[in-house]
Design a protein around this motif. Structure first.
Motif, short mmCIF file in Angstrom:
data_model
loop_
_atom_site.label_atom_id
_atom_site.label_comp_id
_atom_site.label_asym_id
_atom_site.label_seq_id
_atom_site.Cartn_x
_atom_site.Cartn_y
_atom_site.Cartn_z
N ILE A 153 0.84 -1.21 0.00
CA ILE A 153 0.00 0.00 0.00
C ILE A 153 0.88 1.26 0.00
O ILE A 153 0.63 2.22 -0.72
CB ILE A 153 -0.95 0.00 1.21
CG1 ILE A 153 -1.98 -1.13 1.07
CG2 ILE A 153 -1.64 1.34 1.38
CD1 ILE A 153 -2.78 -1.42 2.33
N ALA A 154 1.94 1.25 0.82
CA ALA A 154 2.85 2.40 0.88
C ALA A 154 3.51 2.64 -0.47
O ALA A 154 3.69 3.79 -0.90
CB ALA A 154 3.90 2.18 1.97
N ARG A 155 3.89 1.56 -1.16
CA ARG A 155 4.50 1.69 -2.49
C ARG A 155 3.52 2.35 -3.46
O ARG A 155 3.88 3.26 -4.21
CB ARG A 155 4.90 0.31 -3.02
CG ARG A 155 6.24 -0.18 -2.54
CD ARG A 155 6.84 -1.20 -3.51
NE ARG A 155 8.18 -1.57 -3.05
CZ ARG A 155 8.45 -2.69 -2.39
NH1 ARG A 155 7.50 -3.55 -2.11
NH2 ARG A 155 9.69 -2.95 -2.01
N GLN A 156 2.29 1.87 -3.44
CA GLN A 156 1.27 2.41 -4.36
C GLN A 156 1.01 3.89 -4.11
O GLN A 156 0.74 4.65 -5.04
CB GLN A 156 -0.03 1.61 -4.22
CG GLN A 156 0.05 0.19 -4.74
CD GLN A 156 -1.17 -0.64 -4.35
OE1 GLN A 156 -2.14 -0.13 -3.80
NE2 GLN A 156 -1.12 -1.95 -4.64
N GLN A 157 1.11 4.29 -2.84
CA GLN A 157 0.82 5.68 -2.48
C GLN A 157 2.09 6.54 -2.41
O GLN A 157 2.03 7.69 -2.02
CB GLN A 157 0.09 5.71 -1.14
CG GLN A 157 -1.26 5.00 -1.18
CD GLN A 157 -1.96 4.95 0.17
OE1 GLN A 157 -1.37 5.25 1.20
NE2 GLN A 157 -3.23 4.56 0.15
N ASN A 158 3.22 5.94 -2.81
CA ASN A 158 4.50 6.64 -2.82
C ASN A 158 4.87 7.19 -1.44
O ASN A 158 5.39 8.30 -1.32
CB ASN A 158 4.48 7.78 -3.85
CG ASN A 158 5.87 8.16 -4.31
OD1 ASN A 158 6.79 7.33 -4.28
ND2 ASN A 158 6.06 9.40 -4.71
#
Length: 366
Positions: A299-304
């Motif tokens: 999720i953190a990757r997707q939201q940068n």
């Protein structure tokens, strides 16, 4: 896997705070005394407690986490400028690969782990902890002390003008929560309410956030902090943005921590165990990459968002020059003789040496 639910009471500190600001604690309403009993019972039976403190907001925690993420994302050579090994890493930064997990060197803990049921066993680390940590002193220091290394001046990294104010603000708020919980525990234990807090004055309290690089080490099963207890009095945690903290209740149950929004987790440390003659045992815990951690990484990757897992952790200590020994009626506890009188600072130095943070002992591991 640990149980999904954490069966710990959430104690609202507000009623006690309100009462204590109005009087000197001579009279406590029955409902507030019940809250005090809940605090002492939870520390005695589980070694952990969830609290709600109106003075500690989610916004305060987020501001702190935002700054620490920016710091840990800095290059290693920048962070190493804040390293102070000559002060036992008790101020400034501790790089990854320095601290030795207690469970790798403590034969008693190793035996304890072997006796656990498979679903309650911790993850076994094979190397020194791959986490960074920053130690920041909170509160005033004693003018004279036998333990100067444990009471050194703080280290401020360049390029973070908000550093001192952010660290002092969040640290002092969490110390205030600990002090209230400590007073309530004393009342619940049928001791004078300042029995613990009077010993905490000018203690070497440490705001000690960890930084774990999930970009580099974010694989299921990675042990960031091996199974261990805390050497201090009480430890308090705000919410982290990534799960992974497991704790063990006194009954041996392994529990995955889920701190509700707006709450703080308090765990008993070894100094509380000492002062209660073993009636309150230091809480065991670990930090491991789990499947829930992996979901949060995605999720953190997707939201940068940042891929550093920062813990919002403060270690409250008994003052270094105070003599640790069972207090009041705890001197008659069945195991009180296992806790001989010694200076708190002396005890801390022994523990730091064992986990490779004090230079008198070098531990060679992979």
């Amino acid at each position: 896997m640990p149980d999904a639910a954490m069966d710990l009471p959430v104690v609202d500190l507000a009623p006690y705070i309100e009462i204590s600001t109005k009087n000197d604690g001579g009279f406590l309403p029955i409902e507030v005394r019940d809250l005090c009993l809940q605090v002492s019972r939870s520390l005695r039976e589980t070694g952990a407690l969830l609290v709600k403190d109106p003075r500690c907001s989610t916004e305060d925690n987020d501001r702190f986490l935002d700054m620490m993420e920016r710091y840990f994302e800095m290059p290693d050579e920048f962070k190493r400028k804040q390293e102070r090994p000559e002060l036992h890493y008790q101020v400034g930064v501790t790089p990854e690969g320095v601290e030795v997990p207690r469970s790798l060197i403590d034969s008693f803990l190793q035996q304890k782990i072997k006796m656990m049921s498979p679903d309650s066993q911790p993850s076994i680390p094979t190397r020194k902890d791959p986490k960074w940590r920053y130690m920041w002193r909170v509160g005033s220091r004693p003018k004279s002390t036998r333990f100067k290394e444990l009471n050194a001046e703080p280290v401020i990294p360049e390029g973070f003008p908000e550093w001192k104010e952010t660290m002092d603000s969040w640290g002092s708020k969490m110390i205030s929560s600990i002090e209230v919980a400590a007073e309530m525990a004393a009342v619940g234990f049928n001791l004078p309410k300042d029995s613990f807090t009077s010993l905490m004055k000018q203690g070497p309290h440490l705001l000690g956030p960890t930084g774990s690089n999930l970009q580099r080490h974010g694989f299921e099963g990675t042990v960031f902090a091996g199974y261990h207890y805390d050497l201090n009095f009480l430890t308090i945690h705000g919410r982290s943005r990534f799960p992974g903290l497991n704790i063990w209740l006194r009954n041996g149950q392994k529990v995955e921590v889920k701190v509700p929004v707006g709450c703080l987790l308090i765990q008993s440390g070894k100094q509380l165990e000492w002062l209660t003659g073993g009636e309150c045992l230091a809480g065991m815990h670990e930090v491991v990459v789990t499947d829930r951690t992996l979901n949060s990484i995605e999720i953190a990757r997707q939201q940068n968002h940042s891929l550093w897992r920062v813990s919002s952790t403060l270690f409250a200590h008994i003052a270094s020059d105070v003599v640790l020994q069972p207090l009041g009626h705890f001197a008659e506890a069945p195991n009180a003789s296992r806790y001989p009188a010694l200076y708190a600072g002396e005890y801390v130095e022994q523990e730091l040496s064992a986990i490779n943070l004090k230079g008198s002992k070098t531990v060679h591991l992979g």
